[in-house]
Design a protein around this motif. Sequence first.
Motif, PDB file in Angstrom:
ATOM      1  N   PRO A  11     -24.741 -29.227 -13.725  1.00  0.00           N
ATOM      2  CA  PRO A  11     -25.588 -28.750 -14.810  1.00  0.00           C
ATOM      3  C   PRO A  11     -25.834 -29.740 -15.953  1.00  0.00           C
ATOM      4  O   PRO A  11     -26.603 -29.449 -16.863  1.00  0.00           O
ATOM      5  N   SER A  12     -25.198 -30.897 -15.912  1.00  0.00           N
ATOM      6  CA  SER A  12     -25.342 -31.871 -17.006  1.00  0.00           C
ATOM      7  C   SER A  12     -25.588 -33.260 -16.430  1.00  0.00           C
ATOM      8  O   SER A  12     -25.422 -33.495 -15.234  1.00  0.00           O
ATOM      9  N   ALA A  13     -25.951 -34.175 -17.296  1.00  0.00           N
ATOM     10  CA  ALA A  13     -26.150 -35.562 -16.864  1.00  0.00           C
ATOM     11  C   ALA A  13     -24.856 -36.141 -16.283  1.00  0.00           C
ATOM     12  O   ALA A  13     -24.886 -36.848 -15.269  1.00  0.00           O
ATOM     13  N   ASN A  14     -23.720 -35.841 -16.903  1.00  0.00           N
ATOM     14  CA  ASN A  14     -22.443 -36.366 -16.410  1.00  0.00           C
ATOM     15  C   ASN A  14     -22.097 -35.808 -15.028  1.00  0.00           C
ATOM     16  O   ASN A  14     -21.675 -36.546 -14.142  1.00  0.00           O
ATOM     17  N   THR A  15     -22.258 -34.493 -14.846  1.00  0.00           N
ATOM     18  CA  THR A  15     -21.918 -33.927 -13.541  1.00  0.00           C
ATOM     19  C   THR A  15     -22.929 -34.349 -12.478  1.00  0.00           C
ATOM     20  O   THR A  15     -22.564 -34.500 -11.320  1.00  0.00           O
ATOM     21  N   HIS A  16     -24.164 -34.575 -12.879  1.00  0.00           N
ATOM     22  CA  HIS A  16     -25.152 -35.097 -11.921  1.00  0.00           C
ATOM     23  C   HIS A  16     -24.749 -36.512 -11.488  1.00  0.00           C
ATOM     24  O   HIS A  16     -24.861 -36.861 -10.307  1.00  0.00           O
ATOM     25  N   SER A  17     -24.266 -37.316 -12.424  1.00  0.00           N
ATOM     26  CA  SER A  17     -23.830 -38.669 -12.068  1.00  0.00           C
ATOM     27  C   SER A  17     -22.603 -38.621 -11.150  1.00  0.00           C
ATOM     28  O   SER A  17     -22.434 -39.507 -10.302  1.00  0.00           O
ATOM     29  N   ARG A  95     -14.797 -30.897 -12.290  1.00  0.00           N
ATOM     30  CA  ARG A  95     -14.945 -31.472 -13.632  1.00  0.00           C
ATOM     31  C   ARG A  95     -14.369 -30.460 -14.603  1.00  0.00           C
ATOM     32  O   ARG A  95     -14.969 -29.426 -14.874  1.00  0.00           O
ATOM     33  N   ALA A  96     -13.154 -30.731 -15.058  1.00  0.00           N
ATOM     34  CA  ALA A  96     -12.389 -29.770 -15.861  1.00  0.00           C
ATOM     35  C   ALA A  96     -12.284 -30.238 -17.300  1.00  0.00           C
ATOM     36  O   ALA A  96     -11.736 -31.304 -17.561  1.00  0.00           O
ATOM     37  N   GLY A  97     -12.790 -29.426 -18.191  1.00  0.00           N
ATOM     38  CA  GLY A  97     -12.618 -29.719 -19.605  1.00  0.00           C
ATOM     39  C   GLY A  97     -11.181 -29.507 -20.049  1.00  0.00           C
ATOM     40  O   GLY A  97     -10.725 -30.100 -21.006  1.00  0.00           O
ATOM     41  N   HIS A  98     -10.470 -28.656 -19.328  1.00  0.00           N
ATOM     42  CA  HIS A  98      -9.060 -28.399 -19.631  1.00  0.00           C
ATOM     43  C   HIS A  98      -8.215 -28.946 -18.489  1.00  0.00           C
ATOM     44  O   HIS A  98      -8.275 -30.120 -18.197  1.00  0.00           O
ATOM     45  N   ASP A  99      -7.475 -28.079 -17.787  1.00  0.00           N
ATOM     46  CA  ASP A  99      -6.585 -28.617 -16.752  1.00  0.00           C
ATOM     47  C   ASP A  99      -7.039 -28.350 -15.322  1.00  0.00           C
ATOM     48  O   ASP A  99      -6.508 -28.941 -14.396  1.00  0.00           O
ATOM     49  N   GLY A 100      -7.987 -27.449 -15.105  1.00  0.00           N
ATOM     50  CA  GLY A 100      -8.499 -27.203 -13.758  1.00  0.00           C
ATOM     51  C   GLY A 100      -7.606 -26.355 -12.872  1.00  0.00           C
ATOM     52  O   GLY A 100      -7.948 -26.112 -11.715  1.00  0.00           O
ATOM     53  N   THR A 101      -6.489 -25.875 -13.390  1.00  0.00           N
ATOM     54  CA  THR A 101      -5.526 -25.139 -12.572  1.00  0.00           C
ATOM     55  C   THR A 101      -6.121 -23.864 -11.979  1.00  0.00           C
ATOM     56  O   THR A 101      -5.983 -23.603 -10.779  1.00  0.00           O
ATOM     57  N   GLY A 102      -6.759 -23.049 -12.803  1.00  0.00           N
ATOM     58  CA  GLY A 102      -7.344 -21.806 -12.311  1.00  0.00           C
ATOM     59  C   GLY A 102      -8.445 -22.054 -11.301  1.00  0.00           C
ATOM     60  O   GLY A 102      -8.573 -21.329 -10.307  1.00  0.00           O
ATOM     61  N   THR A 103      -9.229 -23.088 -11.531  1.00  0.00           N
ATOM     62  CA  THR A 103     -10.308 -23.437 -10.604  1.00  0.00           C
ATOM     63  C   THR A 103      -9.729 -23.860  -9.262  1.00  0.00           C
ATOM     64  O   THR A 103     -10.192 -23.413  -8.204  1.00  0.00           O
ATOM     65  N   GLN A 104      -8.715 -24.701  -9.289  1.00  0.00           N
ATOM     66  CA  GLN A 104      -8.060 -25.121  -8.040  1.00  0.00           C
ATOM     67  C   GLN A 104      -7.486 -23.939  -7.277  1.00  0.00           C
ATOM     68  O   GLN A 104      -7.636 -23.841  -6.056  1.00  0.00           O
ATOM     69  N   ARG A 126     -10.157 -34.401 -15.568  1.00  0.00           N
ATOM     70  CA  ARG A 126      -9.756 -33.586 -16.715  1.00  0.00           C
ATOM     71  C   ARG A 126     -10.132 -34.221 -18.052  1.00  0.00           C
ATOM     72  O   ARG A 126     -10.153 -35.434 -18.177  1.00  0.00           O
ATOM     73  N   GLY A 127     -10.348 -33.331 -19.028  1.00  0.00           N
ATOM     74  CA  GLY A 127     -10.492 -33.764 -20.413  1.00  0.00           C
ATOM     75  C   GLY A 127     -11.852 -34.331 -20.732  1.00  0.00           C
ATOM     76  O   GLY A 127     -12.839 -34.039 -20.072  1.00  0.00           O
ATOM     77  N   ASP A 128     -11.873 -35.155 -21.773  1.00  0.00           N
ATOM     78  CA  ASP A 128     -13.122 -35.789 -22.192  1.00  0.00           C
ATOM     79  C   ASP A 128     -13.656 -36.686 -21.080  1.00  0.00           C
ATOM     80  O   ASP A 128     -12.895 -37.207 -20.255  1.00  0.00           O
ATOM     81  N   TRP A 129     -14.976 -36.882 -21.108  1.00  0.00           N
ATOM     82  CA  TRP A 129     -15.630 -37.711 -20.096  1.00  0.00           C
ATOM     83  C   TRP A 129     -15.044 -39.121 -20.083  1.00  0.00           C
ATOM     84  O   TRP A 129     -14.803 -39.721 -21.137  1.00  0.00           O
ATOM     85  N   GLN A 130     -14.797 -39.624 -18.857  1.00  0.00           N
ATOM     86  CA  GLN A 130     -14.293 -40.979 -18.670  1.00  0.00           C
ATOM     87  C   GLN A 130     -15.106 -41.656 -17.572  1.00  0.00           C
ATOM     88  O   GLN A 130     -15.349 -41.046 -16.526  1.00  0.00           O
ATOM     89  N   PRO A 131     -15.496 -42.897 -17.756  1.00  0.00           N
ATOM     90  CA  PRO A 131     -16.255 -43.609 -16.723  1.00  0.00           C
ATOM     91  C   PRO A 131     -15.514 -43.683 -15.386  1.00  0.00           C
ATOM     92  O   PRO A 131     -16.143 -43.746 -14.333  1.00  0.00           O
TER      93      PRO A 131
END
Length: 153
Positions: A11-17, A95-104, A126-131
């Motif tokens: 849904p975003s430029a980052n997730t599209h990349s 792509r988890a803004g937090h820890d992704g545990t529930g999603t996993q 996890r967390g803020d966007w990282q290259p």
Amino acid sequence: MKSLLVVAHAPSANTHSMVQAVLKGAQHEDIDSITTQWIPPLEATPEDVLRCDGIILGTTENLGYMSGALKDFFDRIYYPCLEEKQGLPCSLYIRAGHDGTGTQRALKTILTGLRWNSVQAPLVCRGDWQPEFLEQCQTLGLTMAAGMDAGVF
């Protein structure tokens, strides 16, 4: 030729990349017997899954769960694909803004029910966007396609 299907919510430029990085890895020049296709989850059909030989799933973490789009995908393909695609090799990234545990946990439950075969550990960005997320996604796509190409899965 084997077919690798990527069903990923972007849904975003980052997730599209991230999707593009997965595709880049899966379409590496040294892999010649795998065709790769990305279909967003709201557009993917049971027939798409029935035609593939392997699948990569991608989702955002939404309120500690997978995206609604990926959940909708599973709701539509579950029964039509349940018997036909047991053992389907799959990989996933979150792509988890937090820890992704529930999603996993939710994805593991669904994949267990489908009896699909997770062939590598889930990639959780996890967390803020990282290259580095893009390099990790590219490696995930390459590993999946190379394993399919070599007949490992």
